[in-house]
Scaffold this motif. Sequence first.
Motif, short mmCIF file in Angstrom:
data_model
loop_
_atom_site.label_atom_id
_atom_site.label_comp_id
_atom_site.label_asym_id
_atom_site.label_seq_id
_atom_site.Cartn_x
_atom_site.Cartn_y
_atom_site.Cartn_z
N ILE A 86 -30.50 10.52 19.58
CA ILE A 86 -29.03 10.08 20.27
C ILE A 86 -29.43 10.06 21.84
O ILE A 86 -29.74 10.88 22.34
N LYS A 87 -28.84 8.88 22.19
CA LYS A 87 -29.30 8.48 23.58
C LYS A 87 -28.21 8.93 24.74
O LYS A 87 -26.93 9.06 24.26
N ILE A 88 -28.00 8.98 25.98
CA ILE A 88 -27.42 9.28 26.79
C ILE A 88 -26.24 8.27 27.21
O ILE A 88 -25.01 8.72 27.27
N ASP A 89 -26.47 6.86 26.79
CA ASP A 89 -25.49 6.13 27.13
C ASP A 89 -24.36 6.24 25.90
O ASP A 89 -23.14 6.22 26.09
N GLN A 90 -24.70 6.86 24.75
CA GLN A 90 -23.79 7.18 23.61
C GLN A 90 -22.71 8.47 24.07
O GLN A 90 -21.47 8.45 23.79
N ILE A 91 -23.45 9.45 24.93
CA ILE A 91 -22.51 10.57 25.30
C ILE A 91 -21.60 10.00 26.42
O ILE A 91 -20.64 10.30 26.61
N ARG A 92 -22.29 9.07 27.30
CA ARG A 92 -21.37 8.58 28.18
C ARG A 92 -20.21 7.86 27.76
O ARG A 92 -19.10 7.79 28.31
N GLU A 93 -20.34 7.07 26.67
CA GLU A 93 -19.33 6.40 25.86
C GLU A 93 -18.39 7.27 25.54
O GLU A 93 -17.16 6.95 25.71
N LEU A 94 -18.67 8.34 24.92
CA LEU A 94 -17.83 9.48 24.58
C LEU A 94 -16.97 10.04 25.62
O LEU A 94 -15.71 10.28 25.55
N GLN A 95 -17.90 10.36 26.71
CA GLN A 95 -17.06 10.75 27.90
C GLN A 95 -15.81 9.80 28.30
O GLN A 95 -14.92 10.24 28.72
N ARG A 96 -16.08 8.36 28.51
CA ARG A 96 -15.24 7.73 28.96
C ARG A 96 -14.09 7.41 27.84
O ARG A 96 -12.79 7.53 28.18
N ILE A 97 -14.14 7.50 26.74
CA ILE A 97 -13.20 7.44 25.61
C ILE A 97 -12.38 8.96 25.91
O ILE A 97 -10.97 8.66 25.81
N PHE A 98 -13.13 9.89 25.94
CA PHE A 98 -12.43 11.17 26.18
C PHE A 98 -11.54 11.29 27.52
O PHE A 98 -10.76 12.31 27.74
N SER A 99 -11.90 10.34 28.39
CA SER A 99 -11.13 10.60 29.78
C SER A 99 -9.61 10.32 29.52
O SER A 99 -8.70 10.39 30.32
N TYR A 100 -9.21 9.82 28.42
CA TYR A 100 -7.73 9.32 28.16
C TYR A 100 -7.27 10.30 26.90
O TYR A 100 -7.74 10.61 26.07
N ARG A 101 -6.24 10.96 27.36
CA ARG A 101 -5.32 11.97 26.51
C ARG A 101 -5.05 11.54 25.38
O ARG A 101 -4.73 10.27 25.23
N SER A 102 -4.93 12.41 24.28
CA SER A 102 -4.34 11.81 22.92
C SER A 102 -3.11 11.50 23.10
O SER A 102 -2.13 12.04 23.70
#
Length: 329
Positions: A86-102
């Motif tokens: 599991i690479k850092i770009d995958q975690i960074r993409e997760l962080q980007r997606i979660f920057s928006y609230r539900s």
Amino acid sequence: MFKEIAGQEGPKRLLQNGLRHNRISHAYIFNGPPGSGQMEMALAFVQALFCTNGTEEACGTCLECRKLLHGNHPDLQIISPDGANIKIDQIRELQRIFSYRSENGNPKAYIIDQADKMNVQAANSLLKFLEEPPSPAVAILLSSNGKALLPTIQSRAQWVAFSALDPMLMLQKLSDEGVPDAIARTVVHLAAGLPACRELAGQNWFAEIRNVVLQLGKESAGRGGSPLITAQQSVFKAGLGDHLEMIFDLFHLWFKDMLQAQANRHDRIVFIDEWEFISKTAGTRSAGAWVSCMAFAAESKKKLRYNMNGQLCLEQFLLNVGHAVPAWN
């Protein structure tokens, strides 16, 4: 849903108590052997967390449940290894997606499958995300080796311990689902977890391979026929040569059945449909001889992984077994 998951009563109680009393951790580590139902439990937990009608058990019918069941809920993200890690770009993409609230005001959730395969950069990035999530989030890390995770990640998550599923429990579930007993009894000793058992049982080639091993096992004990000729015709000419590792796994179970028969452990026999033959044959060799045959099977699997020619590997194995097992009297 929780009620559809076999076994793992401890993890169920822990998670359902948290849901019932609204005490949800921001991070969990689901740790246990492969096939112990971690992903199924994680999805059931997230479904109950998102459900608008239930508490400790999802209703399965509300809009939130249906989105999750259809695999398109925007507030759930699942990460799996990209290649070996599991690479850092995958975690960074997760962080980007979660920057928006539900949109619904619920906490978001993410599941990291095989979390112990995060590389160092990804693990450090996840640690920062766990400490300072941009929006309310629940993390579920699935692992068969949770101690390999960063100690700082381990200390920030609640551990949920999973155990290997009891083969007899899986056998009962498969039987209830209509899987033939002979096939079900075999796959639960070969595959880890119910989903893998169901998949193996559904393969047309598996029943063929099982029958071939039974024939070869009998011929190697001297019950007529020539195992080398049978192997040539029933394995390689029949197009089953890609399943040699499974053949050796099945032989391992076959020889183990001989030991169980010697010890009068009828309830532990895998090839129960061949009990008459096994009961007559088990006493023709010592326990040590059957153990040697099991060792031949394990060694043959190793040779395959070192790229030994498959046909030669199987023929050598059958010759070794034939020398260890006397002719039928």
